[in-house]
Design a protein around this motif. Structure first.
Motif, mmCIF file in Angstrom:
data_model
loop_
_atom_site.group_PDB
_atom_site.id
_atom_site.type_symbol
_atom_site.label_atom_id
_atom_site.label_comp_id
_atom_site.label_asym_id
_atom_site.label_seq_id
_atom_site.Cartn_x
_atom_site.Cartn_y
_atom_site.Cartn_z
ATOM 1 N N TYR A 295 66.203 25.584 -43.178
ATOM 2 C CA TYR A 295 65.062 24.686 -43.179
ATOM 3 C C TYR A 295 64.831 24.080 -44.583
ATOM 4 C CZ TYR A 295 60.337 22.932 -42.683
ATOM 5 O OH TYR A 295 59.241 22.109 -42.683
ATOM 6 N N PRO A 296 64.566 22.753 -44.664
ATOM 7 C CA PRO A 296 64.255 21.801 -43.594
ATOM 8 C C PRO A 296 65.470 21.174 -42.904
ATOM 9 C CG PRO A 296 64.010 20.750 -45.716
ATOM 10 C CD PRO A 296 64.349 22.169 -46.005
ATOM 11 N N ASN B 191 67.286 28.517 -38.218
ATOM 12 C CA ASN B 191 65.841 28.455 -38.506
ATOM 13 C C ASN B 191 65.058 29.201 -37.431
ATOM 14 O OD1 ASN B 191 66.823 26.680 -40.418
ATOM 15 N ND2 ASN B 191 65.949 24.850 -39.495
ATOM 16 N N TYR C 165 62.101 18.611 -53.180
ATOM 17 C CA TYR C 165 62.932 19.676 -53.746
ATOM 18 C C TYR C 165 63.594 19.200 -55.033
ATOM 19 C CZ TYR C 165 62.503 22.234 -49.348
ATOM 20 O OH TYR C 165 62.009 22.920 -48.258
ATOM 21 N N ASP D 143 61.601 29.697 -52.701
ATOM 22 C CA ASP D 143 60.440 29.137 -52.021
ATOM 23 C C ASP D 143 60.151 29.948 -50.762
ATOM 24 O OD1 ASP D 143 61.860 27.843 -49.730
ATOM 25 O OD2 ASP D 143 62.672 26.527 -51.277
ATOM 26 N N ASN D 144 59.178 29.504 -49.996
ATOM 27 C CA ASN D 144 58.719 30.272 -48.847
ATOM 28 C C ASN D 144 58.457 29.352 -47.669
ATOM 29 O OD1 ASN D 144 56.525 31.731 -47.133
ATOM 30 N ND2 ASN D 144 57.305 33.324 -48.493
ATOM 31 N N TRP D 145 58.850 29.804 -46.491
ATOM 32 C CA TRP D 145 58.613 29.043 -45.262
ATOM 33 C C TRP D 145 58.206 30.030 -44.166
ATOM 34 C CZ3 TRP D 145 62.087 28.790 -40.780
ATOM 35 C CH2 TRP D 145 61.685 27.854 -39.825
ATOM 36 N N ASN D 146 56.992 29.886 -43.676
ATOM 37 C CA ASN D 146 56.497 30.781 -42.626
ATOM 38 C C ASN D 146 56.674 32.259 -42.979
ATOM 39 O OD1 ASN D 146 55.475 28.936 -40.607
ATOM 40 N ND2 ASN D 146 57.597 28.363 -40.207
ATOM 41 N N ASP D 147 56.341 32.590 -44.220
ATOM 42 C CA ASP D 147 56.447 33.965 -44.725
ATOM 43 C C ASP D 147 57.883 34.481 -44.799
ATOM 44 O OD1 ASP D 147 53.685 34.246 -45.097
ATOM 45 O OD2 ASP D 147 53.390 34.789 -42.996
#
Length: 401
Positions: free
Chosen positions: A13-14, A20, A51, A59-63
């Motif tokens: 992601y992204p 993902n 970015y 970094d962090n995405w949905n914990d």
């Protein structure tokens, strides 16, 4: 305390890949999930907005914690930069992997591209004795030769040694196509578990506003996905463009997506003055259903190479979930799925006359035929290609590692 999983993948992601969803599902089941990947740049070979292309960042995405290493850009038009990108992740990813890897209980490698991307995963078994599961989406060394590299004795020896090294330090394997098993086994010195875990369909938002592909009433054939040389779209365009005028008047070929071969295809259409062929460009994945729903038949295709006869393109499951008849201009396993489950029509990818013939047959299909294909697609989506079942099977394999 929850078990810790490190996912190693070149793309995350992204960027839009199945990994993902897998990571989110495992996190929601109570596991601590981290990801080692690159700064996002696929498919345009440019760094995504928001970015910075640093050597290392977190970094962090949905914990989910994401460890990223620098991405080589410009690989879309340069073979040298493409190779540099692969080796850069192998080396930089391995450095970070060794630094953070000791704390994890399980290592999961998502091999969606070159096998070099799995080195940061397998070295954790070599150095820290961690269990490593690889989900194989592409077979080496076959795919190297399929993309045009000459099979010299030196290259063959080097690649065979490399593949043996990676597979030696994997605990077990999941394969996205059944034919991959026969390619993996010769590289194994001891017996290891191999399970079939196909890709599931992309999420299809069926609440989107209705879309029309043309103002007048036509039969719409649609290809959606990456546009490279191996997708065989030049033969599809040549076959479609040579249809009789009376047939062309009532049909349209839609090509949705972007890729390295797009401009070449546009030049073919322009030079030959083909009509009713529309290039829609790349569309957001969350909107793709409205284009599939507006279509009458969906096209999946790959060139006629042995390695691709073992492959089931990920779009196949998405097409099936859209409940649309499929034109399989492809050999091997994907063709077998379409034929054995009566999902649509098939043709050999290098036979333009045969492709032209199935276009004609498809144009003349009656409502009952299309309904039967659609019902068969729905059944397959709910059984073999069920997302929850596949994700659970992968998790159990990981735990058995």
């Amino acid at each position: 305390m929850s078990k810790k999983i490190l996912i190693v993948t070149e793309c995350f992601y992204p960027e839009e890949f199945k990994i993902n969803e897998l990571a989110l599902e495992w996190k929601n089941k109570g596991y601590h999930v981290d990801v080692l990947t690159m700064v996002p740049s696929y498919p345009k070979s440019e760094i995504f907005d928001g970015y910075k292309n640093k050597w290392f960042q977190k970094d962090n995405w949905n914990d989910i914690a994401i460890y990223r290493v620098k991405a080589v850009t410009g690989y879309k038009k340069s073979l040298f930069k493409k190779l540099l990108k692969y080796f850069a992740f192998m080396f930089m990813g391995s450095v970070i992997s060794l630094k953070i890897g000791k704390k994890y209980d399980y290592i999961f490698g998502f091999q969606v591209g070159p096998l070099t991307g799995m080195v940061p995963a397998v070295i954790l078994k070599q150095f820290y004795k961690k269990p490593v599961t690889l989900w194989i989406q592409d077979i080496w060394p076959d795919s190297v030769y399929a993309y045009g590299f000459k099979k010299t004795k030196f290259l063959e020896y080097f690649l065979n040694c490399f593949v043996k090294y990676v597979y030696k330090h994997a605990s077990n394997f999941a394969i996205s196509a059944k034919g991959f098993e026969q390619k993996i086994i010769p590289y194994l010195n001891d017996k290891k578990e191999i399970i079939y875990a196909t890709n599931w369909a992309d999420y299809l938002n069926k609440n989107l506003e209705k879309f029309v592909l043309s103002d007048d009433d036509k039969i719409h054939f649609t290809f959606a996905g990456n546009i490279g040389k191996v997708q065989n779209l030049d033969n599809i365009i040549l076959a479609f463009g040579s249809l009789e005028e009376s047939l062309l008047d009532k049909t349209q070929l839609n090509i949705i997506g972007d890729g390295s071969y797009l401009e070449k295809l546009k030049s073919i259409v322009k030079e030959r003055k083909f009509r009713n062929i529309v290039f829609w460009g790349r569309k957001p994945r969350e909107e793709i259903y409205k284009y599939l729903e507006a279509s009458d038949l969906l096209i999946v295709s790959l060139i006629n190479k042995e390695i691709f006869s073992l492959t089931v393109p990920a779009k196949t499951q998405t097409y099936i979930a859209a409940r649309k008849p499929i034109l399989g201009i492809i050999n091997g396993e994907a063709q077998n799925i379409i034929k054995e489950n009566n999902l649509g029509l098939v043709a050999s990818p290098n036979n333009i006359q045969e492709i032209k013939t199935i276009f004609k047959i498809a144009i003349s299909l009656d409502t009952q035929d299309r309904k039967a294909y659609s019902e068969n697609c729905e059944f397959l989506t709910n059984t073999v290609f069920n997302k929850e079942t596949i994700i659970n099977n992968l998790l159990e394999l990981l735990k058995r590692g």
